[in-house]
Write a protein that holds these residues in place. Sequence first.
Motif, PDB file in Angstrom:
ATOM      1  N   THR A 294     -13.681  -3.561  -2.264  1.00  0.00           N
ATOM      2  CA  THR A 294     -13.181  -3.610  -0.884  1.00  0.00           C
ATOM      3  C   THR A 294     -11.834  -4.316  -0.792  1.00  0.00           C
ATOM      4  O   THR A 294     -10.908  -3.804  -0.166  1.00  0.00           O
ATOM      5  N   ASN A 295     -11.723  -5.479  -1.400  1.00  0.00           N
ATOM      6  CA  ASN A 295     -10.478  -6.257  -1.326  1.00  0.00           C
ATOM      7  C   ASN A 295      -9.962  -6.595  -2.711  1.00  0.00           C
ATOM      8  O   ASN A 295     -10.749  -6.806  -3.633  1.00  0.00           O
ATOM      9  N   GLY A 296      -8.643  -6.687  -2.824  1.00  0.00           N
ATOM     10  CA  GLY A 296      -8.041  -7.143  -4.077  1.00  0.00           C
ATOM     11  C   GLY A 296      -7.510  -6.028  -4.976  1.00  0.00           C
ATOM     12  O   GLY A 296      -6.895  -6.316  -6.004  1.00  0.00           O
ATOM     13  N   LYS A 297      -7.720  -4.765  -4.594  1.00  0.00           N
ATOM     14  CA  LYS A 297      -7.270  -3.663  -5.460  1.00  0.00           C
ATOM     15  C   LYS A 297      -5.752  -3.677  -5.636  1.00  0.00           C
ATOM     16  O   LYS A 297      -5.248  -3.627  -6.765  1.00  0.00           O
ATOM     17  N   THR A 298      -5.027  -3.748  -4.502  1.00  0.00           N
ATOM     18  CA  THR A 298      -3.562  -3.732  -4.597  1.00  0.00           C
ATOM     19  C   THR A 298      -3.082  -4.929  -5.411  1.00  0.00           C
ATOM     20  O   THR A 298      -2.214  -4.791  -6.287  1.00  0.00           O
ATOM     21  N   THR A 299      -3.678  -6.081  -5.137  1.00  0.00           N
ATOM     22  CA  THR A 299      -3.255  -7.296  -5.835  1.00  0.00           C
ATOM     23  C   THR A 299      -3.440  -7.124  -7.348  1.00  0.00           C
ATOM     24  O   THR A 299      -2.499  -7.331  -8.122  1.00  0.00           O
TER      25      THR A 299
ATOM     26  N   THR B  95      -1.547   1.112  -2.652  1.00  0.00           N
ATOM     27  CA  THR B  95      -1.424   1.308  -1.206  1.00  0.00           C
ATOM     28  C   THR B  95       0.017   1.102  -0.732  1.00  0.00           C
ATOM     29  O   THR B  95       0.504   1.829   0.133  1.00  0.00           O
TER      30      THR B  95
ATOM     31  N   THR C 151      -3.850   5.064  -0.485  1.00  0.00           N
ATOM     32  CA  THR C 151      -4.204   4.124  -1.546  1.00  0.00           C
ATOM     33  C   THR C 151      -4.338   4.894  -2.861  1.00  0.00           C
ATOM     34  O   THR C 151      -3.816   4.492  -3.889  1.00  0.00           O
TER      35      THR C 151
ATOM     36  N   GLU D 147      -5.193   2.087  -7.941  1.00  0.00           N
ATOM     37  CA  GLU D 147      -6.294   1.747  -7.048  1.00  0.00           C
ATOM     38  C   GLU D 147      -7.151   2.991  -6.869  1.00  0.00           C
ATOM     39  O   GLU D 147      -6.619   4.095  -6.710  1.00  0.00           O
TER      40      GLU D 147
ATOM     41  N   ASN E  66     -14.999  -6.522  -5.426  1.00  0.00           N
ATOM     42  CA  ASN E  66     -16.052  -7.047  -4.531  1.00  0.00           C
ATOM     43  C   ASN E  66     -16.409  -5.956  -3.531  1.00  0.00           C
ATOM     44  O   ASN E  66     -15.702  -4.955  -3.434  1.00  0.00           O
TER      45      ASN E  66
ATOM     46  N   PHE F 148     -10.047 -16.590  -3.722  1.00  0.00           N
ATOM     47  CA  PHE F 148     -10.201 -15.172  -4.108  1.00  0.00           C
ATOM     48  C   PHE F 148      -9.115 -14.720  -5.069  1.00  0.00           C
ATOM     49  O   PHE F 148      -9.314 -13.814  -5.860  1.00  0.00           O
TER      50      PHE F 148
ATOM     51  N   ASN G  77      -9.074 -12.653  -8.609  1.00  0.00           N
ATOM     52  CA  ASN G  77      -8.131 -11.563  -8.909  1.00  0.00           C
ATOM     53  C   ASN G  77      -7.401 -11.815 -10.230  1.00  0.00           C
ATOM     54  O   ASN G  77      -7.270 -10.911 -11.069  1.00  0.00           O
TER      55      ASN G  77
ATOM     56  N   ARG H 181       0.674 -10.417   0.661  1.00  0.00           N
ATOM     57  CA  ARG H 181      -0.713 -10.800   0.374  1.00  0.00           C
ATOM     58  C   ARG H 181      -0.716 -12.299   0.119  1.00  0.00           C
ATOM     59  O   ARG H 181      -0.333 -12.756  -0.956  1.00  0.00           O
TER      60      ARG H 181
ATOM     61  N   ASP I  98       0.674 -12.589   5.558  1.00  0.00           N
ATOM     62  CA  ASP I  98      -0.495 -11.879   5.034  1.00  0.00           C
ATOM     63  C   ASP I  98      -0.770 -10.629   5.868  1.00  0.00           C
ATOM     64  O   ASP I  98      -0.534 -10.598   7.070  1.00  0.00           O
TER      65      ASP I  98
ATOM     66  N   ALA J 196      -3.565  -9.428   6.696  1.00  0.00           N
ATOM     67  CA  ALA J 196      -4.862  -9.466   7.388  1.00  0.00           C
ATOM     68  C   ALA J 196      -4.736  -8.843   8.779  1.00  0.00           C
ATOM     69  O   ALA J 196      -4.015  -9.359   9.636  1.00  0.00           O
TER      70      ALA J 196
ATOM     71  N   ASN K 279     -11.059 -14.574   6.155  1.00  0.00           N
ATOM     72  CA  ASN K 279     -10.867 -14.878   4.728  1.00  0.00           C
ATOM     73  C   ASN K 279      -9.580 -15.638   4.478  1.00  0.00           C
ATOM     74  O   ASN K 279      -9.551 -16.618   3.742  1.00  0.00           O
TER      75      ASN K 279
END
Length: 497
Positions: free
Chosen positions: A112-117, A138, A153, A178, A201, A293, A297, A328, A343, A345, A353
């Motif tokens: 869900t989160n962290g793919k781009t990072t 993305t 993405t 991604e 995650n 988080f 990563n 990010r 960010d 978000a 988060n």
Amino acid sequence: MKLQELLKGIKPTSVIGGVDADITGVDIDSRQVKDGHLFVAMKGTQVDGHRFIPKAIEQGASAVLCEDLPEEKAEGVTYIQVPSTEDAVGHVATLFYGDPSKKLKLVGVTGTNGKTTIATLLYNMFRKMGYKCGLLSTVVNYIDGEAIPADHTTPDPIELNMLLGKMVEAGCEYAFMECSSHAIAQKRIGGLKFTGGIFTNLTRDHLDYHKTFENYRNAKKAFFDGLPKSAFAITNADDKNGMIMVQNTKATVKTYSIRQMADFRARIIEMHFAGMYLDIDGHEVGVQFIGKFNVSNLLAVYAAARMLGKDPEEILVILSTLHSVSGRLEPIQSPKGFTAIVDYAHTPDALQNVLAAIHEVLNGKGHVITVCGAGGNRDHGKRPLMAQEAVKQSDKVIITSDNPRFEDPQAIIDDMLAGLNAQQMQKVISIVDRKEAIKTACMMAQKGDVILVAGKGHENYQEIKGVKHHFDDHEVLREIFGINTPSQDAAAGACDK
Ligand SMILES: CC(=O)N[C@H]1[C@@H](OP(=O)(O)OP(=O)(O)OC[C@H]2O[C@@H](n3ccc(=O)[nH]c3=O)[C@H](O)[C@@H]2O)O[C@H](CO)[C@@H](O)[C@@H]1O[C@H](C)C(=O)N[C@@H](C)C(=O)N[C@H](CCC(=O)O)C(=O)O
Ligand SMILES: Nc1ncnc2c1ncn2[C@@H]1O[C@H](COP(=O)(O)OP(=O)(O)OP(=O)(O)O)[C@@H](O)[C@H]1O
Ligand SMILES: N[C@H](CCC[C@H](N)C(=O)O)C(=O)O
Ligand SMILES: [Mg+2]
């Protein structure tokens, strides 16, 4: 390429017409078809692509790959029938572009989160090691340093294989991408040969599309189910779905964790706004990232580099030079001694988060001022919730505009304010003009405080009534702080912008 060659990767149930034709392109969109192309008719979420077969032929298609054969067949056109064009299209596209993923070491990142990072950091790391690399993310796609705008993405299977093909042509050895749940469910990655996969995650997301959490989880899991025996599957042991992801994979499973025993482990020694000191696999390393988080990563990046055969010392030296991916959790220090954080978000969950990550570092030693808004012509339901999340973990909140699109910016702000009671409202002011809102936050902030500028991240525009006006949160902050311009940053090698 001869049609016959292209059919080698699939099992047609019937072929009507010759297979000697030279195919000059493959399309899933009839509007892209040119002379000599193969048109693949896909049953989409909006329309049935079979409707566009006559249009594709009119535009010059010499072959059609479909599930249902049309009653009327055009002369000189070959019709290939398969049980599922969705299953077939990736295999055909891959062959057409010369099976590029076989010639690359391709690593996919899902979760869900962290793919781009994670994908971007791997790309930056391997370039710093001296390799030619590609990135599909993305924010932007890269072919050995050349930026190509990204709409998705994970691109559609045709564009995806075309980009991988260009990476091979450019001499790339590694590619990091991604894999969104949509892309996996729609088999956009069908036919690709992955060297490895990474799971970050899983939290609730995209249920408008997947309907249930189980479907969403299964879409992610399908990526690992499809990995070959030769690949590695790196999973997050700290996520409750981490082991489920890899329970049926043929790949070599490796785990990472910041909380328990795992193949790759890390812990935080010290944390500041400028970065953290970590212990990764028994080595101390300083990194320019903040937030727990991001430890996960970075550990996933470390694990993938190890699985790709890299030396731990070399990985850690480079890890310490990497900086946050544009928008990010990106800190910018003010000369007055407070920290601004940009960010992306733009959901209640993400705000929660990112604010929690800020408090981990702040540790009660300063105030938090949040500047945020909500996009126009998008999910109205999230607006009051975003305001609530911002208020919960901030000392002051400035509600402002974030791409009002075709809505009245004040009306969006009012929707956000509607989520707050009188007591919460005492912490809040609203300023429609985003630049003014950021300026006001900077005027309020004292040494040691943190300003979170949320919602736009890497975006460099404010979309108003169909026009994208240049607007960049980083640029505005740097202007207020009177510090270096983005062009100086680019010259310093910020290849993730
Ligand atoms: C809901 C969804 O994922 N839709 C994707 C899907 O399109 P679709 O099934 O809805 O297509 P459709 O409009 O019903 O058309 C069916 C077929 O007819 C064709 N067609 C259509 C019209 C025409 O004139 N001629 C023609 O041939 C279309 O090209 C298509 O092949 O397949 C297309 C090709 O791969 C995608 O471009 C399209 O992405 C849309 C634009 C989209 O917004 N997708 C988002 C939700 C998405 O994929 N997001 C994820 C990231 C999510 C995240 O983590 O944030 C991503 O990977 O980007
Ligand atoms: N491992 C993580 N766990 C939780 N949140 C994270 C993690 N990594 C990044 N984030 C936060 O989540 C948001 C998205 O991060 P990122 O763009 O790396 O994720 P993504 O998986 O690529 O998301 P998308 O689905 O939008 O492509 C950011 O606001 C970031 O600060
Ligand atoms: N992919 C997200 C990004 C939103 C970013 C935010 N800046 C906004 O415009 O709402 C969306 O389209 O909902
Ligand atoms: Mg992403």
